[in-house]
Scaffold this active site. Structure first.
Site, mmCIF file in Angstrom:
data_model
loop_
_atom_site.group_PDB
_atom_site.id
_atom_site.type_symbol
_atom_site.label_atom_id
_atom_site.label_comp_id
_atom_site.label_asym_id
_atom_site.label_seq_id
_atom_site.Cartn_x
_atom_site.Cartn_y
_atom_site.Cartn_z
ATOM 1 N N TYR A 248 2.941 2.130 -4.446
ATOM 2 C CA TYR A 248 4.522 0.877 -3.917
ATOM 3 C C TYR A 248 3.905 -0.413 -3.044
ATOM 4 O O TYR A 248 4.346 -1.257 -3.282
ATOM 5 C CB TYR A 248 5.477 2.088 -3.274
ATOM 6 C CG TYR A 248 6.812 1.402 -2.817
ATOM 7 C CD1 TYR A 248 7.976 0.876 -3.286
ATOM 8 C CD2 TYR A 248 6.629 0.803 -2.087
ATOM 9 C CE1 TYR A 248 8.810 0.065 -3.668
ATOM 10 C CE2 TYR A 248 8.599 0.161 -0.826
ATOM 11 C CZ TYR A 248 8.906 0.291 -2.055
ATOM 12 O OH TYR A 248 10.211 -0.801 -2.025
HETATM 13 O O1 LIG Z 1 11.067 0.512 4.378
HETATM 14 C C1 LIG Z 1 10.795 0.616 3.259
HETATM 15 O O2 LIG Z 1 10.381 -0.484 2.648
HETATM 16 C C2 LIG Z 1 10.531 1.342 3.080
HETATM 17 O O3 LIG Z 1 11.531 3.077 3.519
HETATM 18 C C3 LIG Z 1 11.797 3.739 2.628
HETATM 19 O O4 LIG Z 1 10.939 4.610 3.164
HETATM 20 P P1 LIG Z 1 10.079 5.296 3.754
HETATM 21 O O5 LIG Z 1 10.044 4.801 4.666
HETATM 22 O O6 LIG Z 1 9.232 6.247 3.658
HETATM 23 O O7 LIG Z 1 11.558 6.661 3.719
HETATM 24 P P2 LIG Z 1 12.099 8.049 2.934
HETATM 25 O O8 LIG Z 1 11.276 8.469 2.404
HETATM 26 O O9 LIG Z 1 13.209 8.218 3.829
HETATM 27 O O10 LIG Z 1 11.032 8.761 4.610
HETATM 28 C C4 LIG Z 1 11.738 8.521 6.455
HETATM 29 C C5 LIG Z 1 10.910 9.226 7.023
HETATM 30 O O11 LIG Z 1 11.010 10.582 7.011
HETATM 31 C C6 LIG Z 1 9.624 10.892 7.078
HETATM 32 N N1 LIG Z 1 9.794 12.211 5.590
HETATM 33 C C7 LIG Z 1 10.441 11.874 4.712
HETATM 34 C C8 LIG Z 1 10.363 13.327 3.474
HETATM 35 C C9 LIG Z 1 10.135 14.245 4.191
HETATM 36 O O12 LIG Z 1 10.488 15.400 3.074
HETATM 37 N N2 LIG Z 1 9.638 14.678 4.934
HETATM 38 C C10 LIG Z 1 9.916 13.257 6.420
HETATM 39 O O13 LIG Z 1 9.504 13.861 7.385
HETATM 40 C C11 LIG Z 1 8.952 9.882 5.920
HETATM 41 O O14 LIG Z 1 7.659 10.621 6.333
HETATM 42 C C12 LIG Z 1 8.816 8.999 7.236
HETATM 43 O O15 LIG Z 1 8.874 9.183 7.682
HETATM 44 C C13 LIG Z 1 12.013 4.055 0.752
HETATM 45 O O16 LIG Z 1 12.016 5.050 0.625
HETATM 46 C C14 LIG Z 1 11.792 2.884 0.608
HETATM 47 O O17 LIG Z 1 12.087 2.267 -0.866
HETATM 48 C C15 LIG Z 1 10.906 1.643 1.372
HETATM 49 O O18 LIG Z 1 11.888 0.499 0.574
#
Ligand SMILES: O=C(O)[C@H]1O[C@H](OP(=O)(O)OP(=O)(O)OC[C@H]2O[C@@H](n3ccc(=O)[nH]c3=O)[C@H](O)[C@@H]2O)[C@H](O)[C@@H](O)[C@H]1O
Length: 437
Positions: A248
């Site tokens: 991504y």
């Molecule tokens: O800034 C971005 O550019 C991206 O932001 C977002 O990604 P992320 O920051 O990864 O958000 P998100 O999935 O909500 O996970 C948040 C936290 O929860 C943790 N997480 C997640 C899932 C889970 O089951 N458990 C968990 O601990 C996980 O490890 C993480 O630490 C957008 O989805 C992406 O499309 C993109 O725009």
């Protein structure tokens, strides 16, 4: 029976000629009879197949024609009406823009389209309504937009004919390009969808923009994920972005390079926005804050990832209304594209901004805030972060956006999640004790 005997027991010498001849005649007759039957059957089958195929192609063509959600005079009228700015004449904010919003039925797309429409700009949306997450949520967002006079076309940014037609019908001043395959971890499951939307779709859109006359200015969604393994905090636009941790991130980084070439060769005005984990009402069900909420209310466990050495993961969670202000500020300050007829006539702006909240919060704190607003205790499974493209933390330096866009986030995670929970409960009609979410 005779025939069977002939076949099974060869004739004795002396009888052989006559009997062989008779047998041969019989066989020839049988053979001829079965060949002509087979021929007739084959002819029949060929005719059936041909008529089936032509019927099928008629069905395909006509169903494409009938199912096509674009084209025709009525459609063009809808597009023009939706694209027309409605600012009062002589308004201090100028004549108003005509903005093509891609991914308009998405989370950020819906909020931005509404905000543009509310201040009097013309907006046309395009969205492919794919099933990465529940399309009924996307349709509900489209209905919300329709009730505010924003028309959303069901179509794909990979459809160059549709894009060319759109620019033919409306001289868009701006494109707010938000259509993308989102999600960091899903890239391991379906890598092709990232190439399809974030690379091929982007190039198709840029081709349409560079051919358009006038060329629009483009503001598009990059991502905080481009910082990848960068550990210099806070993340500044000039930091290295050549170590993506997920496909991504790599496609978003590629988008920054691709848009640069279109700026350089064709004079397209480009602004890339690195969004930091955007959340809020009408959000994306695949994101942690959303899926945690659903699971907590359903009494199901949630999985909380933890970094190496038991360090909590952290994100610079950014509230949707702040992101909308950043997007509109970018559109308002985007300089013009300079090309015509597909040729650059002078240098055009190329900008990249962080749009974050600049105050990271750990994932366990996110869970605690949700528990408080939901008034339900979460069942947590804490596990070590799998090697799935996640990064341990994000933290935006937003000085550049503050300086050039007047960007100033005002909503902290507590307030933002409270608003999200309120929306969630009203949208899904949750009553305490119900498990029907
Ligand atoms: O800034 C971005 O550019 C991206 O932001 C977002 O990604 P992320 O920051 O990864 O958000 P998100 O999935 O909500 O996970 C948040 C936290 O929860 C943790 N997480 C997640 C899932 C889970 O089951 N458990 C968990 O601990 C996980 O490890 C993480 O630490 C957008 O989805 C992406 O499309 C993109 O725009």
């Amino acid at each position: 029976m005779r025939v069977l005997e002939d076949d099974l027991f060869p004739s004795t010498p002396g009888k052989v000629k006559i009997e062989r001849a008779t047998a041969m005649n019989r066989q020839l007759h049988r053979c001829f009879a079965s060949t002509s039957t087979m021929f007739l059957w084959a002819l029949f089958l060929v005719a059936m197949t041909a008529s089936y195929l032509s019927f099928q192609s008629f069905v395909d063509t006509s169903s494409k024609y009938f199912a096509a959600s674009w084209g025709g005079l009525h459609w063009e009228r809808q597009i023009r009406a939706s694209a027309a700015p409605r600012r009062p004449p002589g308004s201090a904010a100028g004549a108003g823009m005509s903005v093509l919003v891609t991914g308009a039925a998405g989370f950020v797309g819906t909020h931005c389209s509404l905000a543009l429409r509310k201040r009097g700009d013309g907006v046309v949306g395009i969205d492919n309504f794919n099933s990465y997450y529940d399309p009924s949520l996307k349709k509900a967002r489209r209905s919300l937009l329709a009730s505010h006079g924003v028309f959303v076309i069901e179509g794909d940014i990979n459809d160059g004919r549709l894009l060319a037609k759109l620019f033919d019908v409306v001289p868009f001043t701006h494109v707010l390009h938000l259509a993308a395959q989102a999600g960091v971890r899903y890239a391991m499951e379906n890598p092709a969808s990232y190439v399809h939307s974030n690379i091929a779709g982007l190039v198709t859109l840029l081709e349409a923009c560079k051919d358009a006359d006038p060329q629009p200015a483009i503001v598009w969604a990059s991502s905080s994920s481009v910082y990848g393994l960068n550990d210099k905090v806070p993340f500044t636009e000039s930091d290295r972005t050549d170590q993506p941790a997920s496909l991504y991130a790599a496609t978003k980084k590629a988008g920054e390079e691709i848009t640069h070439t279109y700026n350089h060769i064709y004079g397209l005005s480009i602004t890339g926005l690195r969004f930091f984990t955007v959340y809020g009402p009408w959000g994306r069900p695949d994101m942690a804050y959303f899926s945690f909420t659903r699971n907590i209310l359903q009494g199901k466990p949630i999985t909380v990832y933890r970094g190496k050495n038991h360090v909590d993961l952290a994100r610079d969670f950014t509230y949707i209304d702040d992101i909308v202000k950043g997007c509109l500020g970018s559109l308002d300050t985007a300089g013009k594209s300079t090309g015509t007829g597909g040729k650059k006539r002078g240098p055009a702006p190329y900008r990249i901004f962080n749009l974050g909240n600049t105050s990271p919060v750990t994932v366990p704190s996110l869970v605690s805030i949700l528990e408080k607003h939901l008034r339900v205790k979460a069942k947590k499974n804490v596990v070590e972060m799998p090697g799935n493209g996640d990064v341990p933390f994000t933290h935006a330096n937003i000085s550049l956006a503050r300086q050039q866009l007047g960007y100033k986030p005002t909503t902290n995670l507590d307030v933002g999640l409270k608003k999200f929970v309120k929306w969630y409960l009203s949208y899904y009609g949750y009553t305490r004790g119900s498990k029907n979410l």
